[in-house]
Every structure is written in C-alpha cells, then in structure tokens.
Design a protein around this motif. Structure first.
Motif, short mmCIF file in Angstrom:
data_model
loop_
_atom_site.label_atom_id
_atom_site.label_comp_id
_atom_site.label_asym_id
_atom_site.label_seq_id
_atom_site.Cartn_x
_atom_site.Cartn_y
_atom_site.Cartn_z
N MET A 191 0.81 -1.21 0.00
CA MET A 191 0.00 0.00 0.00
C MET A 191 0.85 1.27 0.00
SD MET A 191 -2.95 1.40 -0.07
CE MET A 191 -4.17 0.18 0.39
N LEU A 192 1.99 1.21 0.70
CA LEU A 192 2.80 2.42 0.84
C LEU A 192 3.78 2.62 -0.31
CD1 LEU A 192 3.54 2.26 4.67
CD2 LEU A 192 1.67 3.38 3.48
N GLN A 193 3.91 1.64 -1.21
CA GLN A 193 4.76 1.79 -2.39
C GLN A 193 3.87 2.29 -3.53
OE1 GLN A 193 5.36 -1.26 -0.38
NE2 GLN A 193 6.75 0.22 0.54
N LEU A 194 3.79 3.59 -3.68
CA LEU A 194 2.82 4.18 -4.59
C LEU A 194 3.38 4.26 -6.00
CD1 LEU A 194 1.57 7.06 -2.27
CD2 LEU A 194 0.53 4.83 -2.65
N GLU A 195 2.92 3.39 -6.86
CA GLU A 195 3.28 3.41 -8.27
C GLU A 195 2.25 2.61 -9.05
OE1 GLU A 195 7.08 1.63 -8.81
OE2 GLU A 195 6.47 -0.32 -8.04
N GLY A 196 2.33 2.68 -10.37
CA GLY A 196 1.37 1.97 -11.21
C GLY A 196 1.53 0.46 -11.11
N SER A 197 0.63 -0.25 -11.76
CA SER A 197 0.65 -1.71 -11.66
C SER A 197 1.79 -2.33 -12.47
CB SER A 197 -0.68 -2.29 -12.14
OG SER A 197 -0.85 -2.08 -13.53
N TYR A 198 2.18 -1.69 -13.59
CA TYR A 198 3.19 -2.25 -14.48
C TYR A 198 2.89 -3.72 -14.77
CZ TYR A 198 5.89 2.02 -13.68
OH TYR A 198 6.30 3.33 -13.63
#
Length: 309
Positions: A191-198
């Motif tokens: 949750m705290l690693q905010l980036e797209g799904s890739y």
C-alpha cells in the motif's frame, strides 16, 4: 453496520483494515488467509519486511530458485521488474541459437577467419535475434492477454488492479484517507509503495523459464545436427542445405520442450504474478492459467502437421 464489517477484515499484526477478499495485508504483508495449496512450498506466500528491491540479476535468479520471494520483491517495486530484460536476454539466446545452427555449415570457399565469414555470422546472429525478439514479444503479449482474461473470469483481475493501482494521485489520497493504525511500522505490504501496476512488465517475468529452455535448445542445436560442406558462392546450395536442416526432426524436439514449458512452468509463475498483483486466491488463479497453458501448448505445438514428421 454488519455490511461494513463484512466488507473489511482487520490485520491481526498491524491493525489496518483490508478488503474482505484480500489474502495478504496491503500494509504489512502478513497472510490474512491461508489456502490449502500454500502447504506446497512453491505456492507459499513470502512474508518478510521489505526494505529495498533486489538487483535485477538476483530477481531473475530467485524466479528460478524461489519464485514466491521473487514476485514478492518485484511486486513492491513493480517499475523495476526485469520483464523487458528477460525478453532481451531470451532474444539474445535466439541469436546464439542461430550461430549454433550456422556452425553446422562448413563454407569450403571461405577461410575460417575471413571478414566475409565474420560478417555472414554477424548477419545470421542479428537475423535470429530480431526474429526472436519480435516473435517472443508478440507471443508473450498474446499469452499475457489470454492469462489476463482467465484471471478476470476467476478473480476479477483487471477490476482489482484498477482498485489497487489507479492513478498515483488517487492512491495518495486513498492512503491519506485510510484510518491507519499508529502502530503501522511494517513495510511488508504494497500500500505504501505508490506506483502503477506495471502489469505487462511484471507478467513478462513469468517467461523467465525460456532463459534456461533456450540455453538447452542451443545445446541441442549445437550437437543435434550433422556438419555439411557447402560452397559459400552458391546461394542455391546454401538455401537447399538450410531448408533440409530446418526440416530435420530435431526441431520437433525443440517444439516439444517449448510446449511443456508453456503448459507447466510458465502458468505456475504466471499464477504467482497474478496473485501478487491482485492479492487474490492462489487456487482460483492457478486453475485458469493451467488450462490456458495446456490449451495453447496443444494448439500451437502438438497440432502442427509437421511436428512428428
């Protein structure tokens, strides 16, 4: 009130709320539900404190020796997924396979270390590399599409990705609005690693077995064909000998190896990739991926009229 309670489950470790269908805590990474299939070591969810991503070469190594650990790490920093590197290395192996094939032609009219022969070898390597990259990119993309469709049917894969990995701004707002426990010191969740799904980049990692398989195929090509003498100045003779080589039954062995890989190893890794991305049930994801892998292997390889000569 009862509906609200049923829609969420509180993590016993960090105290944060997760959706009812979550199998691992999005905040600390602890397993919230344990499936029977997770008694098998290969499918057991990896639980540890995540600090920083492994180097790309360690991720590829873990994809062979400890796939749950590899996808656990990749899922925490999806932008660093080695999917494109795996495709590149696999394509380079296609180029080496071309050189292994060419090594069976003894060009009698050219010296062994002549510039002409070196350029011919280089052009053959480039041709096989470009073919390998183009073919695998299209083939893997089609397979990812099919596996995604299967996962959508089984666990609503695309919908879950939209919820978990929407726009970055929405993710940040979601985290701010979340009633997080003051004891949330854990970093095992995503949750705290905010980036797209890739998604595509991560799912490409499921094709890591082809690094090993293509290496094995190079050895088979290297030792599975006889060496023939050809006149480098005779284009028709070269094409005729190459046509005979390409029609050799040895290629059927290579197709069978690919088919087994697509039907077994790739679906297993794809299951872990989809499970980690969507925080879903291992069993429900595994069933459609295995079915799709087997069907593709049968249709693409075993139904070829020339497979067994």
């Amino acid at each position: 009130m009862s509906q609200t309670v049923a829609a969420f489950q509180r993590c016993p470790r960090c105290g944060n709320e997760n959706t009812a269908e979550s199998f691992a805590c999005n905040f600390c990474g602890i397993r919230l539900k344990i499936e029977r299939i997770e008694k098998v070591r290969f499918f057991r969810r990896y639980e540890t404190e995540w600090v920083a991503p492994y180097p790309w070469y360690m991720k590829i190594l873990f994809l062979f020796v400890n796939a749950p650990k590899a996808f656990f790490d990749i899922n925490h920093k999806r932008s660093k997924a080695p999917g494109w590197l795996i495709l590149l290395f696999s394509s380079l192996l296609y180029g080496l396979m071309g050189l292994a094939f060419l090594s069976h032609f003894n060009f009698t009219s050219l010296p062994t270390f002549s510039p002409e022969l070196a350029m011919f070898n280089l052009s053959f390597f480039i041709a096989f590399f470009v073919f390998g990259f183009s073919f695998q990119l299209i083939y893997f993309a089609i397979l990812i599409y099919l596996f995604t469709k299967g996962a959508n049917y089984a666990v609503g894969f695309s919908g879950k990705l939209e919820k978990r990995f929407g726009a970055l701004k929405e993710q940040k707002e979601k985290v701010k609005e979340t009633d997080m426990s003051p004891f949330s010191i854990y970093k095992g969740g995503t949750m705290l690693q905010l980036e797209g799904s890739y998604k595509f980049k991560m799912m490409l990692c499921a094709f890591t077995p082809f690094l090993l398989i293509n290496g094995i195929k190079i050895l088979i090509v290297l030792f599975g064909f006889p060496t023939v003498d050809v006149d480098a100045l005779s284009t028709s003779e070269i094409l005729n000998d190459m046509a005979q080589m390409f029609n050799a039954p040895t290629w059927a062995v290579l197709d069978i190896i690919d088919a087994i890989t697509i039907a077994t190893w790739v679906p297993l890794l794809m299951t872990l990739a989809i499970r980690e991305l969507s925080n879903s049930s291992t069993t429900r994801v595994l069933i459609p991926t295995i079915i799709i892998g087997v069907v593709v292997a049968i249709l693409f390889y075993f139904l070829r009229p020339t497979l067994f000569g």
